[in-house]
Design a protein around this motif. Structure first.
Motif, PDB file in Angstrom:
ATOM      1  N   GLU A 164      -1.822   4.023   6.673  1.00 61.54           N
ATOM      2  CA  GLU A 164      -1.423   4.277   5.287  1.00 61.54           C
ATOM      3  C   GLU A 164      -2.641   4.475   4.391  1.00 61.54           C
ATOM      4  O   GLU A 164      -2.649   5.329   3.498  1.00 61.54           O
ATOM      5  CB  GLU A 164      -0.578   3.110   4.773  1.00 61.54           C
ATOM      6  CG  GLU A 164       0.205   3.394   3.517  1.00 61.54           C
ATOM      7  CD  GLU A 164       1.285   4.448   3.721  1.00 61.54           C
ATOM      8  OE1 GLU A 164       1.551   5.198   2.764  1.00 61.54           O
ATOM      9  OE2 GLU A 164       1.863   4.512   4.831  1.00 61.54           O
ATOM     10  N   ILE A 165      -3.697   3.690   4.625  1.00 64.01           N
ATOM     11  CA  ILE A 165      -4.932   3.834   3.860  1.00 64.01           C
ATOM     12  C   ILE A 165      -5.540   5.215   4.096  1.00 64.01           C
ATOM     13  O   ILE A 165      -5.955   5.903   3.154  1.00 64.01           O
ATOM     14  CB  ILE A 165      -5.930   2.726   4.229  1.00 64.01           C
ATOM     15  CG1 ILE A 165      -5.412   1.362   3.748  1.00 64.01           C
ATOM     16  CG2 ILE A 165      -7.304   3.003   3.623  1.00 64.01           C
ATOM     17  CD1 ILE A 165      -6.199   0.174   4.257  1.00 64.01           C
ATOM     18  N   ASN A 224       2.177  -3.660  12.178  1.00 66.86           N
ATOM     19  CA  ASN A 224       1.987  -3.593  10.725  1.00 66.86           C
ATOM     20  C   ASN A 224       0.532  -3.329  10.364  1.00 66.86           C
ATOM     21  O   ASN A 224       0.236  -2.609   9.405  1.00 66.86           O
ATOM     22  CB  ASN A 224       2.457  -4.893  10.074  1.00 66.86           C
ATOM     23  CG  ASN A 224       3.963  -4.993  10.008  1.00 66.86           C
ATOM     24  OD1 ASN A 224       4.652  -3.991   9.813  1.00 66.86           O
ATOM     25  ND2 ASN A 224       4.505  -6.193  10.181  1.00 66.86           N
ATOM     26  N   LEU A 225      -0.382  -3.930  11.123  1.00 65.22           N
ATOM     27  CA  LEU A 225      -1.804  -3.700  10.878  1.00 65.22           C
ATOM     28  C   LEU A 225      -2.153  -2.244  11.137  1.00 65.22           C
ATOM     29  O   LEU A 225      -2.873  -1.607  10.353  1.00 65.22           O
ATOM     30  CB  LEU A 225      -2.638  -4.622  11.772  1.00 65.22           C
ATOM     31  CG  LEU A 225      -4.163  -4.516  11.636  1.00 65.22           C
ATOM     32  CD1 LEU A 225      -4.588  -4.799  10.190  1.00 65.22           C
ATOM     33  CD2 LEU A 225      -4.849  -5.469  12.595  1.00 65.22           C
ATOM     34  N   SER A 226      -1.636  -1.719  12.228  1.00 64.54           N
ATOM     35  CA  SER A 226      -1.864  -0.309  12.546  1.00 64.54           C
ATOM     36  C   SER A 226      -1.286   0.597  11.461  1.00 64.54           C
ATOM     37  O   SER A 226      -1.921   1.559  11.022  1.00 64.54           O
ATOM     38  CB  SER A 226      -1.231   0.016  13.899  1.00 64.54           C
ATOM     39  OG  SER A 226      -1.367   1.387  14.198  1.00 64.54           O
ATOM     40  N   ASN A 227      -0.090   0.270  10.990  1.00 66.73           N
ATOM     41  CA  ASN A 227       0.549   1.057   9.931  1.00 66.73           C
ATOM     42  C   ASN A 227      -0.231   0.983   8.628  1.00 66.73           C
ATOM     43  O   ASN A 227      -0.332   1.974   7.894  1.00 66.73           O
ATOM     44  CB  ASN A 227       1.979   0.572   9.704  1.00 66.73           C
ATOM     45  CG  ASN A 227       2.914   0.961  10.830  1.00 66.73           C
ATOM     46  OD1 ASN A 227       2.651   1.923  11.548  1.00 66.73           O
ATOM     47  ND2 ASN A 227       4.006   0.216  10.997  1.00 66.73           N
ATOM     48  N   LEU A 228      -0.768  -0.207   8.327  1.00 66.55           N
ATOM     49  CA  LEU A 228      -1.560  -0.375   7.110  1.00 66.55           C
ATOM     50  C   LEU A 228      -2.787   0.526   7.133  1.00 66.55           C
ATOM     51  O   LEU A 228      -3.078   1.239   6.154  1.00 66.55           O
ATOM     52  CB  LEU A 228      -1.985  -1.836   6.951  1.00 66.55           C
ATOM     53  CG  LEU A 228      -3.006  -2.133   5.837  1.00 66.55           C
ATOM     54  CD1 LEU A 228      -2.440  -1.765   4.468  1.00 66.55           C
ATOM     55  CD2 LEU A 228      -3.424  -3.598   5.876  1.00 66.55           C
ATOM     56  N   LEU A 229      -3.513   0.521   8.240  1.00 68.78           N
ATOM     57  CA  LEU A 229      -4.727   1.335   8.343  1.00 68.78           C
ATOM     58  C   LEU A 229      -4.385   2.825   8.297  1.00 68.78           C
ATOM     59  O   LEU A 229      -5.116   3.614   7.693  1.00 68.78           O
ATOM     60  CB  LEU A 229      -5.466   0.991   9.632  1.00 68.78           C
ATOM     61  CG  LEU A 229      -5.977  -0.461   9.708  1.00 68.78           C
ATOM     62  CD1 LEU A 229      -6.605  -0.751  11.063  1.00 68.78           C
ATOM     63  CD2 LEU A 229      -6.966  -0.762   8.592  1.00 68.78           C
ATOM     64  N   MET A 282       0.833  -1.201   0.000  1.00 71.44           N
ATOM     65  CA  MET A 282       0.000   0.000   0.000  1.00 71.44           C
ATOM     66  C   MET A 282       0.870   1.255   0.000  1.00 71.44           C
ATOM     67  O   MET A 282       0.592   2.223  -0.718  1.00 71.44           O
ATOM     68  CB  MET A 282      -0.938  -0.002   1.209  1.00 71.44           C
ATOM     69  CG  MET A 282      -1.926   1.166   1.236  1.00 71.44           C
ATOM     70  SD  MET A 282      -3.122   1.131  -0.145  1.00 71.44           S
ATOM     71  CE  MET A 282      -4.230  -0.169   0.431  1.00 71.44           C
ATOM     72  N   ALA A 283       1.926   1.251   0.809  1.00 73.80           N
ATOM     73  CA  ALA A 283       2.832   2.404   0.855  1.00 73.80           C
ATOM     74  C   ALA A 283       3.499   2.616  -0.502  1.00 73.80           C
ATOM     75  O   ALA A 283       3.645   3.758  -0.972  1.00 73.80           O
ATOM     76  CB  ALA A 283       3.884   2.190   1.943  1.00 73.80           C
ATOM     77  N   SER A 284       3.889   1.527  -1.150  1.00 71.59           N
ATOM     78  CA  SER A 284       4.519   1.610  -2.465  1.00 71.59           C
ATOM     79  C   SER A 284       3.536   2.132  -3.501  1.00 71.59           C
ATOM     80  O   SER A 284       3.894   2.941  -4.372  1.00 71.59           O
ATOM     81  CB  SER A 284       5.033   0.223  -2.876  1.00 71.59           C
ATOM     82  OG  SER A 284       5.562   0.245  -4.181  1.00 71.59           O
ATOM     83  N   LEU A 285       2.274   1.690  -3.415  1.00 74.82           N
ATOM     84  CA  LEU A 285       1.249   2.145  -4.363  1.00 74.82           C
ATOM     85  C   LEU A 285       1.009   3.643  -4.214  1.00 74.82           C
ATOM     86  O   LEU A 285       0.901   4.365  -5.213  1.00 74.82           O
ATOM     87  CB  LEU A 285      -0.047   1.371  -4.128  1.00 74.82           C
ATOM     88  CG  LEU A 285      -1.231   1.768  -5.010  1.00 74.82           C
ATOM     89  CD1 LEU A 285      -0.938   1.455  -6.478  1.00 74.82           C
ATOM     90  CD2 LEU A 285      -2.507   1.058  -4.565  1.00 74.82           C
TER      91      LEU A 285
END
Length: 297
Positions: A276-277, A269-274, A199-202
């Motif tokens: 990032e979204i 990582n889950l926290s970072n993903l959310l 997601m960060a790369s996108l």
């Protein structure tokens, strides 16, 4: 963009055929001009069939052994929204822009409209690739170049291809996001870490490519498609709630092994993903017209 490419103001590259042949066409101006006429007469009706009438076909040559670049220019927003297929040029730029903006607003707020726009984008990228390949074949045919004289051939899908690639990557992330099953194990740890980094790369790739779309309305169209997809990432889905609960249970242990440490890292990582979204959605909002802000909660 290469310096020798003739730019068309207000339009983006939809597709491009590049060929480098070991033949010398520049000793004969008439021969080169005839090749340009033949190639343009081949590409133009096919490009209009695929992308609508508001396109330009430009043929550029470089001196030396024959290097040709045939570029189809058009308006990405009109292709994403479908306006290109039903609006004649005589309607005028202002009216066409209004239509693009109106449909982009619908894409932002409606899953069915977003799905239709994604289909338009993906099919147009495929059409651009096929046209570029066919154009290179036409160059070979009209120059009589043999296999041993082919130095390099490329089919390029331009802005349409880059935008379609972004959507394809996001679709892959969405599909993998759905298989989070709430079990705190190593497999889930790797999955969540992968989703975060992808997601960060996108988001970074979007930032690097969005300004290749010339018009604000075209940028709005692409941002609206991606924004609509990001809304589907529900952080309160049962599997995520269960995963957070199980990970919190591990964190309460006084001692844990390496596997359990990896699982606890999943929480971060889950926290970072959310995060990032949410950050990506905020970035996309910068490309929305002011009058449509705050339509989506």
């Amino acid at each position: 963009m290469a310096d020798y490419i003739t730019k068309v103001e207000g339009k983006e590259i939809l597709g491009q055929a590049y060929s480098h042949l070991d033949i010398d066409f520049f000793k004969d101006d008439n021969q080169r001009e005839n090749l340009e006429r033949l190639i343009k007469s081949y590409v133009e009706p096919r490009a209009k069939f695929l992308f609508g009438n508001d396109i330009d076909v430009v043929v550029d040559f470089e001196e030396g052994s024959l290097k040709s670049t045939i570029t189809v220019w058009g308006i990405v927003g009109s292709i994403i929204t479908g306006v290109a297929q039903y609006k004649p040029i005589k309607e005028g730029v202002i009216e066409i822009d209004k239509d693009i903006r109106a449909i982009a607003s619908e894409i932002w707020n409606d899953d069915a409209k977003a799905a239709e726009a994604k289909k338009n984008l993906k099919e147009s990228a495929e059409d651009a690739s096929r046209l570029a390949q066919a154009t290179n074949l036409e160059v070979l045919f009209n120059t009589g170049a043999r296999s041993c004289q082919k130095i390099r051939l490329e089919k390029r899908t331009g802005v349409i291809g880059r935008a379609a690639h972004l959507i394809k990557v996001l679709d892959g992330i969405k599909n993998d996001y759905k298989i989070i099953d709430g079990k705190a194990d190593i497999r889930q740890s790797f999955l969540v870490a992968s989703l975060y980094y992808r997601m960060a790369s996108l988001k970074n790739e979007f930032s690097q490519n969005i300004n290749k779309i010339e018009s604000d309305d075209g940028q709005f169209c692409l941002a609206a498609i991606i924004y609509r997809d990001l809304i589907s990432f529900n952080e309160n889905q049962p599997a995520l709630i269960k995963l957070r609960y199980e990970i919190e249970g591990y964190k309460r242990l006084s001692d844990f092994n390496e596997d359990q440490k990896e699982i606890i890292a999943t929480h971060e990582n889950l926290s970072n993903l959310l995060k990032e979204i949410k950050s990506f959605k905020k970035l996309l909002e910068e490309y929305f017209p002011k009058q449509t802000e705050n339509v989506v909660a």
